[in-house]
Write a protein that holds these residues in place. Structure first.
Motif, PDB file in Angstrom:
ATOM      1  N   ASP A   1       0.638  -0.944  -0.167  1.00 40.44           N
ATOM      2  CA  ASP A   1      -0.031  -0.223   0.258  1.00 40.44           C
ATOM      3  C   ASP A   1       0.406   1.355   0.123  1.00 40.44           C
ATOM      4  O   ASP A   1       0.678   2.633   0.244  1.00 40.44           O
ATOM      5  N   PHE A   2       1.927   0.890  -0.300  1.00 46.47           N
ATOM      6  CA  PHE A   2       3.135   2.592  -0.055  1.00 46.47           C
ATOM      7  C   PHE A   2       4.207   1.972  -0.480  1.00 46.47           C
ATOM      8  O   PHE A   2       5.229   1.625  -0.118  1.00 46.47           O
ATOM      9  N   GLY A   3       4.341   1.921  -2.233  1.00 47.33           N
ATOM     10  CA  GLY A   3       5.414   1.943  -2.858  1.00 47.33           C
ATOM     11  C   GLY A   3       5.244   1.547  -4.467  1.00 47.33           C
ATOM     12  O   GLY A   3       4.532   2.051  -5.111  1.00 47.33           O
ATOM     13  N   PRO A   4       6.295   1.677  -5.125  1.00 48.02           N
ATOM     14  CA  PRO A   4       6.018   2.016  -7.091  1.00 48.02           C
ATOM     15  C   PRO A   4       5.339   1.144  -7.547  1.00 48.02           C
ATOM     16  O   PRO A   4       4.596   1.109  -8.085  1.00 48.02           O
ATOM     17  N   CYS A   5       5.110  -0.387  -6.893  1.00 49.30           N
ATOM     18  CA  CYS A   5       4.353  -1.040  -7.275  1.00 49.30           C
ATOM     19  C   CYS A   5       3.163  -1.835  -7.143  1.00 49.30           C
ATOM     20  O   CYS A   5       2.431  -1.182  -8.156  1.00 49.30           O
ATOM     21  N   GLY A   6       2.860  -0.983  -6.025  1.00 52.78           N
ATOM     22  CA  GLY A   6       1.739  -0.654  -5.419  1.00 52.78           C
ATOM     23  C   GLY A   6       1.093   0.219  -6.528  1.00 52.78           C
ATOM     24  O   GLY A   6      -0.304   0.457  -6.452  1.00 52.78           O
ATOM     25  N   ASP A   7       1.385   1.419  -6.435  1.00 57.14           N
ATOM     26  CA  ASP A   7       1.007   3.090  -7.414  1.00 57.14           C
ATOM     27  C   ASP A   7       0.580   1.766  -8.726  1.00 57.14           C
ATOM     28  O   ASP A   7      -0.175   2.773  -9.340  1.00 57.14           O
TER      29      ASP A   7
END
Length: 497
Positions: free
Chosen positions: A110-116
């Motif tokens: 929920d807090f990272g480039p992959c999640g975005d």
């Protein structure tokens, strides 16, 4: 490497050194960067090798995919991020390049480039993303740019693939994105293969049973439930591939194919019966009919040497033809014996038509340029002259190789060279039209006055694609003008006397 979750959430105001997500995104820049022609050859070669690797060793296919991305994109690091079973984190099962020591690490869901990337359901290009996600400062060397593309399994987000540059010498473009999305579709098949614990053993058993089935029709009854399950697994994997693919045994009998192959063939061949290919006919680019039994597949089955980038027409049941590029790779067992061949092919009809259209346009331009009485030239966006018409060679007495690029400056009168080069460079830098009156040396050694003009041709995005120019001999007009000025001056002197 262990990466801990940061204290802030992605929706919280920036604090503790964090910046907003938009501050580290530069995806829109992909549209404005210099364009390249699609590199289908590199893409198809990479996919053919990945298909072979998928058949040979599905347990290591994720690392093979990471290694392939590193080679294809000529980047500094490449890898995969997979959603963990608990859905709360990403983990990195395979990394190639400078970040390889970080394999096994990961980021919060929920807090990272992959999640975005998964939240936006779209590829994203990041620039120095550790400015938003401080825990990524532990991952060195730092990422200057990172291009992330999502992939899915049965409609559910499974993870991302990514390529990374650690300095500003490598900048990703739209062609990188196109190829990344293609490999993202393969990543889905690779992911499923890596999760199939017994897939390799089942593959060997299936191939052995298939070989026996070819030798005797009665052997077909020996195919047990395990073989059928193995075939179904292969069908699922092939269905996920972005290019058409099919498998033949060592007798060239078709044993499996994916949906894309059926789309291009326009029919479904009979598994275990038909040989070589599912198309009705194969036709060489020169129009010669190529018997299926003489296709490169036969030589690949004999020698094991791959045959790559074979261009041929395939004919469908309705009589339509597609221009395809084909790759053949031998399928071998654990002992290195050839047991079949994996064939991948893709439709390049539109690309070939575009190339033919371009050649036709180029031929028309050349015919027009050679027919005109003026001296015509073209140049690259950087100002390197890459074409002179025959009138230029006739006037100068020199060959194209002698005056191409910036070699034409040797023909300019010494007093005019500096101004000519300065004005031409200004047009190159600004895109403004070029116009200059100067003197050019003829084959007889005479300097004649010319009016030179050049106009920039631009693509759909407004970028200069080439320069087109002309040189008009105005020597007589200049001499007449000089004589008239001389007469006026003489008359003025008489009146003053």
């Amino acid at each position: 490497m262990t990466l801990s979750r940061p204290r802030s959430s992605p929706d919280a105001p920036p604090r503790d050194g964090l910046v907003p997500l938009e501050a580290v995104l530069c995806t829109e820049e992909l549209k404005g960067r210099p364009t390249r022609r699609p590199d289908y050859e590199t893409e198809n070669r990479a996919l053919a090798l990945l298909i072979q690797a998928l058949a040979d060793s599905p347990r290591t296919i994720l690392q093979k995919l990471a290694d392939t991305m590193l080679e294809v994109f000529q980047c500094d690091s490449a890898g995969l991020s997979l959603v963990a079973k608990d859905g709360k984190t990403f983990y990195w099962p395979a990394i190639a390049g400078a970040w390889k020591p970080h394999a096994g690490g990961g980021t919060p869901r929920d807090f990272g480039p992959c999640g975005d990337v998964l939240d936006r359901d779209a590829p994203l290009l990041f620039k120095r993303f550790e400015r938003r996600y401080p825990y990524l400062q532990q991952a060195t060397p730092a990422a200057e740019e990172a291009l992330l593309v999502p992939f899915y399994v049965e409609g559910k987000a499974a993870g991302t693939i990514w390529a990374m540059a650690h300095d500003d010498r490598r900048r990703f473009d739209a062609e990188d994105l196109r190829q990344m999305e293609s490999l993202g579709r393969f990543a889905s098949a690779a992911y499923q293969a890596a999760n199939a614990q017994q897939l390799q053993d089942a593959r060997h058993a299936a191939l052995n049973l298939m070989e026996e089935a070819v030798q005797s029709r009665q052997s077909m009854e020996m195919l047990n439930r395990g073989l059928r399950e193995s075939e179904e697994r292969y069908r699922t994997l092939y269905t996920a591939l972005p290019v058409a693919a099919f498998v033949c045994d060592r007798k060239a009998v078709i044993q499996n194919y994916n949906n894309r192959a059926v789309e291009l063939w326009g029919r479904e061949p009979k598994i275990g019966v038909e040989q070589h290919c599912g198309s009705m006919k194969l036709i060489l680019p020169d129009g010669t009919l190529l018997p299926h039994s003489q296709s490169p597949m036969v030589e690949v089955l004999r020698t094991g040497v791959p045959a790559r980038n074979v261009e041929v027409f395939i004919e469908r049941p309705d009589g339509t033809r597609l221009f395809v590029v084909v790759n053949f790779v031998a399928l071998k067992d654990a002992q290195g014996e050839i047991v079949g061949v994996v064939t991948s092919f893709d439709d390049i009809t539109e690309r070939k038509q575009a190339e033919a259209d371009f050649r036709e346009i180029a031929d028309r331009f050349r015919f027009m340029a050679e027919s005109m009485p003026q001296k015509i030239f073209t140049a690259t966006p950087e100002g390197n002259v890459n074409y002179f018409n025959a009138q230029w060679m006739e006037f100068t007495g020199l060959s194209f190789e002698q005056i191409r690029d910036w070699g034409w400056t040797q023909l300019i009168h010494p007093e005019d060279v500096e101004e000519n080069v300065r004005d031409w460079q200004r047009s190159i830098d600004t895109g403004e039209p070029f116009q200059l009156v100067h003197r050019c040396r003829s084959a007889k050694g005479e300097y004649r006055w010319h009016l030179s003009r050049a106009q920039a041709m631009r693509d759909a995005n407004g970028r200069i694609s080439m320069w087109i120019g002309s040189n008009t001999d105005i020597h007589e007009e200049k001499e007449t003008e000089a004589a008239l000025l001389q007469s006026e001056e003489a008359l003025r002197s008489l009146n003053e006397d």
